[in-house]
Write an enzyme that holds these catalytic residues in place. Structure first.
Site, PDB file in Angstrom:
ATOM      1  N   PHE A 141       1.246  -8.003  -8.624  1.00 28.87           N
ATOM      2  CA  PHE A 141       2.177  -7.112  -9.315  1.00 28.87           C
ATOM      3  C   PHE A 141       3.097  -6.502  -8.269  1.00 28.87           C
ATOM      4  CE2 PHE A 141       3.875  -3.186 -10.945  1.00 28.87           C
ATOM      5  CZ  PHE A 141       4.347  -3.587 -12.185  1.00 28.87           C
ATOM      6  N   ASP A 226       3.100  -5.596   0.739  1.00 27.94           N
ATOM      7  CA  ASP A 226       3.503  -4.663  -0.302  1.00 27.94           C
ATOM      8  C   ASP A 226       2.461  -3.547  -0.356  1.00 27.94           C
ATOM      9  OD1 ASP A 226       3.974  -3.225  -2.607  1.00 27.94           O
ATOM     10  OD2 ASP A 226       4.444  -4.974  -3.840  1.00 27.94           O
ATOM     11  N   LYS A 255       6.422   4.860  -4.141  1.00 30.81           N
ATOM     12  CA  LYS A 255       5.501   5.769  -4.826  1.00 30.81           C
ATOM     13  C   LYS A 255       5.234   7.043  -4.035  1.00 30.81           C
ATOM     14  CE  LYS A 255       3.411   2.218  -7.736  1.00 30.81           C
ATOM     15  NZ  LYS A 255       4.235   2.500  -8.915  1.00 30.81           N
TER      16      LYS A 255
END
Length: 401
Positions: A141, A226, A255
């Site tokens: 993801f 990531d 984030k």
């Protein structure tokens, strides 16, 4: 209808149904707790998918934001501003890198990494134009933009959004042999999550990340990590890659970098890699804006103390011990994760992940389901041990009665 019911009905009528939120309407939040419009308090065990690592309403972050709001919030990159250089310097130092390319969202960071790797492949490695390939892992993801879903294996994220962007090879996560077989002279990068979050907090086999690092060096391929969910303290270290003692060629961050206050993301790498860009080839109106830089600088300063990484490691050990007891009690099939981050596979006969999440919500604990009967637990790193234990007790009650 209650205030909650009115708010939910209005949202259902006037917003696209691209999310299926739990039926709670949050009005205020502080630390690890959120309060809804009816005055009910809930323990946040999701932390905005790690965007709220430092908790809701963190005083240091709010003070940094307020001070910057009084000065200047946006200049665009058409001009310099007085927080930009410091932000790039401090973030590069935190990562042990040289250059930063700031964006806003995690998906933008991934898109930027794809462009960077391809350009590096053509200009530096010498791959023929239009032939660059990037290897990714199944069940990944990395966001939901058109290019990113082109290499997703999740039908929900991918179906009905084609035609898809070419140039990606998908191999099983954790399989070095498959990755080696997929590499060719036209491979410019490997893009993986050090821990797959959306897939259920999947931790790769020991030695996998080190093996990827060795293989990419041998084949002159960029290793892109990531760390948008796994980075910035979540796993008990600043970066999840540190658990295997490796440093990738490129970190993707987001984030928690914005502290739950503003969206901030970044690609961080060497001058040899990010130096391939020339003016006009990539950009963002809001990327690296003064407000974002001010908040992110405070995040970096907080991480530099090591306090939050240590807290995640210690409370994470406690979390996994307690969840391990549940796994031995017949209600839980498996527990995975690192630090204050866990994927919990519930015995299917006890309910779906959604159903378990709804039962926990009724007990004032908020988590998120993923894929069948799996729930994810990722509280803010500032959560107190007593609050964490209370949340885990609610989970025990839901599962064991």
């Amino acid at each position: 209808m209650s205030t909650t019911e009115n708010a939910i009905a209005s949202a259902e009528a006037h917003s696209a149904h691209n999310y299926h939120p739990l039926p709670v309407v949050v009005a205020t939040a502080d630390g690890a707790w959120m309060t809804d419009v009816e005055g009910r308090r809930y323990l946040d065990m999701l932390a905005g998918y790690s965007a709220l690592n430092f908790g809701h309403g963190n005083r240091r972050l709010l003070d940094a934001a307020r001070a910057q709001l009084e000065r200047v919030t946006l200049t665009s990159r058409a001009f310099h501003h007085d927080r930009f250089a410091d932000f790039c310097t401090r973030l590069a130092e935190l990562c042990g890198m040289e250059m930063v390319l700031p964006m806003n969202t995690g998906a933008e960071a991934v898109e930027t990494a794809v462009k960077t790797a391809r350009k590096w492949g053509y200009r530096v490695k010498g791959v023929p134009d239009g032939m660059a390939k990037i290897i990714v892992a199944a069940d990944n993801f990395h966001g939901r933009t058109t290019t990113v879903i082109s290499f997703s294996t999740d039908p929900e994220a991918r179906a009905d959004f084609g035609p898809y962007t070419p140039g990606f090879e998908i191999v099983p996560y954790g399989d070095l042999t498959a990755m080696r077989a997929a590499m060719t002279e036209n491979t410019v990068a490997v893009l993986i999550e050090p821990i797959q979050g959306e897939a259920g907090v999947l931790v790769p086999p020991p030695g996998y990340l080190a093996g990827v690092r060795k293989l990419t060096r041998e084949r002159n391929v960029l290793f892109i990590a990531d760390e948008i969910q796994s980075g910035l303290g979540r796993t008990g270290k600043t970066f999840a890659c540190e658990h295997e003692g490796i440093v990738p060629d490129m970190y993707l961050l987001g984030k928690a970098l914005g502290g739950g206050v503003v969206p901030v993301s970044a690609v961080v790498s060497s001058a040899a890699v990010l130096g391939v860009f020339q003016p006009g080839e990539h950009g963002s109106t809001f990327g690296g804006n003064p407000l974002a830089c001010a908040v992110a600088l405070e995040v970096i300063a907080m991480l530099n103390t090591g306090e939050y990484q240590q807290r995640a490691a210690e409370l994470g050990d406690h979390l996994h011990r307690e969840l391990g007891l549940l796994a031995g009690g017949g209600a839980v099939q498996a527990v995975r994760g690192r630090g204050l981050w866990a994927g919990v596979d519930i015995e299917p006969e006890l309910g779906t992940g959604r159903e378990i999440s709804e039962k926990l919500m009724e007990r004032r604990v908020l988590v998120k389901d993923t894929h069948g009967s799996t729930i994810r637990i990722a509280p803010p790193l500032v959560i107190g041990k007593e609050d964490l234990d209370w949340g885990l007790e609610q989970l025990r009650e839901v599962l064991l009665g």
